[in-house]
Design a protein around this motif. Structure first.
Motif, PDB file in Angstrom:
ATOM      1  N   LEU A  52     119.581  68.421  36.676  1.00  0.00           N
ATOM      2  CA  LEU A  52     120.286  69.479  36.695  1.00  0.00           C
ATOM      3  C   LEU A  52     120.423  70.269  35.431  1.00  0.00           C
ATOM      4  O   LEU A  52     120.600  71.514  35.290  1.00  0.00           O
ATOM      5  CB  LEU A  52     121.879  68.932  36.945  1.00  0.00           C
ATOM      6  CG  LEU A  52     121.999  68.394  38.471  1.00  0.00           C
ATOM      7  CD1 LEU A  52     123.235  67.907  38.607  1.00  0.00           C
ATOM      8  CD2 LEU A  52     121.730  69.548  39.482  1.00  0.00           C
ATOM      9  N   SER A  53     120.462  69.380  34.166  1.00  0.00           N
ATOM     10  CA  SER A  53     120.869  70.048  32.856  1.00  0.00           C
ATOM     11  C   SER A  53     119.527  70.046  31.994  1.00  0.00           C
ATOM     12  O   SER A  53     119.667  70.454  30.883  1.00  0.00           O
ATOM     13  CB  SER A  53     121.972  69.160  32.207  1.00  0.00           C
ATOM     14  OG  SER A  53     121.493  67.918  31.817  1.00  0.00           O
ATOM     15  N   ILE A  54     118.494  69.739  32.882  1.00  0.00           N
ATOM     16  CA  ILE A  54     117.052  69.876  31.905  1.00  0.00           C
ATOM     17  C   ILE A  54     116.559  71.134  32.163  1.00  0.00           C
ATOM     18  O   ILE A  54     116.567  71.792  33.045  1.00  0.00           O
ATOM     19  CB  ILE A  54     116.265  68.557  32.352  1.00  0.00           C
ATOM     20  CG1 ILE A  54     116.811  67.376  32.049  1.00  0.00           C
ATOM     21  CG2 ILE A  54     114.845  68.909  31.706  1.00  0.00           C
ATOM     22  CD1 ILE A  54     115.801  66.209  32.681  1.00  0.00           C
ATOM     23  N   PRO A  55     115.894  71.852  30.811  1.00  0.00           N
ATOM     24  CA  PRO A  55     115.732  73.065  30.761  1.00  0.00           C
ATOM     25  C   PRO A  55     114.398  73.051  31.813  1.00  0.00           C
ATOM     26  O   PRO A  55     113.895  72.286  32.102  1.00  0.00           O
ATOM     27  CB  PRO A  55     115.090  73.329  29.291  1.00  0.00           C
ATOM     28  CG  PRO A  55     115.841  72.509  28.560  1.00  0.00           C
ATOM     29  CD  PRO A  55     116.078  71.173  29.492  1.00  0.00           C
ATOM     30  N   GLU A  56     114.588  74.641  32.324  1.00  0.00           N
ATOM     31  CA  GLU A  56     113.527  74.852  33.432  1.00  0.00           C
ATOM     32  C   GLU A  56     112.284  74.839  33.015  1.00  0.00           C
ATOM     33  O   GLU A  56     111.483  74.413  33.691  1.00  0.00           O
ATOM     34  CB  GLU A  56     113.732  76.333  33.981  1.00  0.00           C
ATOM     35  CG  GLU A  56     115.275  76.610  34.755  1.00  0.00           C
ATOM     36  CD  GLU A  56     115.517  77.913  35.097  1.00  0.00           C
ATOM     37  OE1 GLU A  56     115.052  78.261  36.213  1.00  0.00           O
ATOM     38  OE2 GLU A  56     115.984  78.835  34.389  1.00  0.00           O
ATOM     39  N   GLU A  57     111.821  75.002  31.601  1.00  0.00           N
ATOM     40  CA  GLU A  57     110.527  74.937  31.171  1.00  0.00           C
ATOM     41  C   GLU A  57     109.949  73.539  31.259  1.00  0.00           C
ATOM     42  O   GLU A  57     108.755  73.243  31.287  1.00  0.00           O
ATOM     43  CB  GLU A  57     110.529  75.432  29.771  1.00  0.00           C
ATOM     44  CG  GLU A  57     111.416  74.489  28.909  1.00  0.00           C
ATOM     45  CD  GLU A  57     111.382  75.103  27.243  1.00  0.00           C
ATOM     46  OE1 GLU A  57     110.288  74.979  26.756  1.00  0.00           O
ATOM     47  OE2 GLU A  57     112.423  75.642  26.907  1.00  0.00           O
ATOM     48  N   PHE A  58     111.013  72.547  31.332  1.00  0.00           N
ATOM     49  CA  PHE A  58     110.321  71.336  31.614  1.00  0.00           C
ATOM     50  C   PHE A  58     110.571  70.689  33.128  1.00  0.00           C
ATOM     51  O   PHE A  58     110.605  69.422  33.175  1.00  0.00           O
ATOM     52  CB  PHE A  58     111.246  70.388  30.549  1.00  0.00           C
ATOM     53  CG  PHE A  58     110.994  70.598  29.132  1.00  0.00           C
ATOM     54  CD1 PHE A  58     109.695  70.300  28.554  1.00  0.00           C
ATOM     55  CD2 PHE A  58     111.763  71.185  28.222  1.00  0.00           C
ATOM     56  CE1 PHE A  58     109.289  70.907  27.243  1.00  0.00           C
ATOM     57  CE2 PHE A  58     111.790  71.635  27.153  1.00  0.00           C
ATOM     58  CZ  PHE A  58     110.245  71.414  26.523  1.00  0.00           C
ATOM     59  N   GLY A  59     110.671  71.603  33.982  1.00  0.00           N
ATOM     60  CA  GLY A  59     110.908  71.349  35.364  1.00  0.00           C
ATOM     61  C   GLY A  59     112.184  71.048  35.773  1.00  0.00           C
ATOM     62  O   GLY A  59     112.475  70.632  36.983  1.00  0.00           O
ATOM     63  N   GLY A  60     113.365  71.078  34.963  1.00  0.00           N
ATOM     64  CA  GLY A  60     114.522  70.825  35.523  1.00  0.00           C
ATOM     65  C   GLY A  60     115.465  72.190  35.843  1.00  0.00           C
ATOM     66  O   GLY A  60     114.602  73.318  36.058  1.00  0.00           O
ATOM     67  N   LEU A  61     116.600  72.142  36.350  1.00  0.00           N
ATOM     68  CA  LEU A  61     117.287  73.276  36.934  1.00  0.00           C
ATOM     69  C   LEU A  61     117.741  74.230  35.662  1.00  0.00           C
ATOM     70  O   LEU A  61     118.199  75.374  35.693  1.00  0.00           O
ATOM     71  CB  LEU A  61     118.286  72.928  37.931  1.00  0.00           C
ATOM     72  CG  LEU A  61     117.861  72.217  39.055  1.00  0.00           C
ATOM     73  CD1 LEU A  61     118.863  71.952  40.188  1.00  0.00           C
ATOM     74  CD2 LEU A  61     117.034  73.106  39.859  1.00  0.00           C
ATOM     75  N   GLY A  62     118.066  73.482  34.479  1.00  0.00           N
ATOM     76  CA  GLY A  62     118.527  74.213  33.579  1.00  0.00           C
ATOM     77  C   GLY A  62     119.895  74.848  33.414  1.00  0.00           C
ATOM     78  O   GLY A  62     120.411  75.881  33.173  1.00  0.00           O
TER      79      GLY A  62
END
Length: 380
Positions: A52-62
């Protein structure tokens, strides 16, 4: 800050349906077995809940803080164990890497965490170290191109299922300046786990000691590659974590309100539903009012966070109020249920036990009071 209201509503609606259709029906089983079914964990991965809080560039939803709060409000409508399994990946288990990790650390660990292929854990607390995080006693001694770690970490959430620990150890002298943050894989030589803790509540969550006996890790395991920054790293991630926990507490309070209303409108005494008795109405009204107040606080603080404002006091206030508030709401919900509320046949019984922990972890209520007062005085 909501970037796209339509996309967010779609996510929130998906989480809401998942909570009601899959998680709520599984609550009793989790209480009975003290474990979350692997099929549910797989579904959490598919929904993207581990990132949920992991940046999109690393596969998260950011997600922004406000967006994360809206999701946490929905996740709070079910047993805390379900949030716990994804909580460290979205919070203290990943945020240290996000804010201070090297490019290589981010590129390796964050995609795995976002996909739920790796479960992170945060290892700070020790047998004699809790609120005074700068007094960590676990040691890390550099030997060539690696470090040797010795010490014991206690009450570590997700430790029995974790693949990597964000672990604080002392590399320098006394005080917070001597603490360094490490990324320690669970299969590191010299790392072992204690027996699973037997807790008052939150069955389905896994905690235990992490024991380091000449545990060997590579020198590139230091978060950010710099010694002595561990305490600062931990402090950087706390605001987001406190707002997330506060929002989850509000969700728990809302579920308890719903359970209390459902019981009060169907249970009859003295010839009418107990919801028509004024003293029961007072219990319901106080709970609804405090839940609403908590919701407003958290959303406001999340917006300030996203705007880049200094919210140390706001985040601590949210954590303090919401964690204390949900305890009061749980107590009232049990009271509304009467004797039935003391029985495991009704959800309010385990919610009553579960919510007690929120006043303890990620900073006790007393620590939040100290932070709030300190910030107030610093503004003079």
């Amino acid at each position: 800050m909501i970037r796209d209201a339509e996309i967010l509503e779609g996510l929130v609606d998906a989480v809401r349906r998942f909570v009601r259709e899959r998680l709520v029906p599984a609550e009793a089983g989790v209480e009975e077995t003290n474990s979350i079914p692997p099929t549910i964990i797989d579904e959490m991965r598919e929904l993207g809940l581990f990132g949920l809080s992991i940046p999109e560039e690393f596969g998260g939803l950011g997600l922004t803080m406000e967006e994360e709060v809206m999701v946490a409000l929905e996740l709070g409508q079910t047993s805390a164990a379900f949030r716990s399994i994804i909580g460290t990946n979205n919070g203290i288990g990943s945020q240290g890497i996000i804010v201070d990790g090297t490019a290589a650390q981010k590129a390796y660990w964050l995609p795995l965490m976002a996909a739920g292929e790796v479960i992170g854990s945060f290892a700070l607390t020790e047998p004699d170290v809790g609120s005074d995080a700068g007094s960590v006693k676990t040691t890390a001694r550099r030997v060539g191109d690696h470090y040797i770690l010795n010490g014991t970490k206690r009450y570590i959430t997700n430790a029995p299922v974790a693949n990597v620990f964000t672990l604080m150890a002392r590399t320098g002298g006394p005080g917070s300046a001597g603490v360094t943050a490490f990324l320690v894989p669970a299969d590191s030589p010299g790392l072992s786990l204690g027996q699973p803790d037997r807790k008052m509540g939150q069955r389905g969550t896994k905690t235990c000691d992490v024991i380091l006996d000449d545990c060997k890790v590579s020198a590139d395991a230091v978060i950010g590659g710099v010694e002595g920054q561990g305490f600062k790293t931990a402090m950087k991630v706390l605001n987001r974590g406190r707002l997330h926990i506060a929002a989850f507490c509000v969700g728990q309070a809302q579920r308890l309100c719903d359970e209390a209303v459902a019981f009060a409108t169907t249970r009859h005494q003295f010839g009418k539903p107990i919801a028509e008795h004024q003293l029961v109405q007072a219990l319901l009204a106080d709970s609804a009012t405090e839940t609403y107040a908590g919701r407003c606080m958290v959303i406001d603080a999340a917006r300030r966070f996203d705007a880049g404002e200094r919210i140390i006091q706001d985040a601590a206030s949210c954590k303090l109020f919401c964690s204390e508030m949900v305890g009061r709401v749980a107590d009232r919900a049990v009271q509304v249920h009467g004797g039935a509320g003391y029985m495991q046949d009704y959800p309010v019984e385990h919610f009553y036990r579960d919510v007690r922990l929120f006043r303890l972890y990620e900073g006790t209520s007393q620590i939040q009071q100290i932070i709030i007062a300190r910030e107030m005085c610093a503004q003079r």
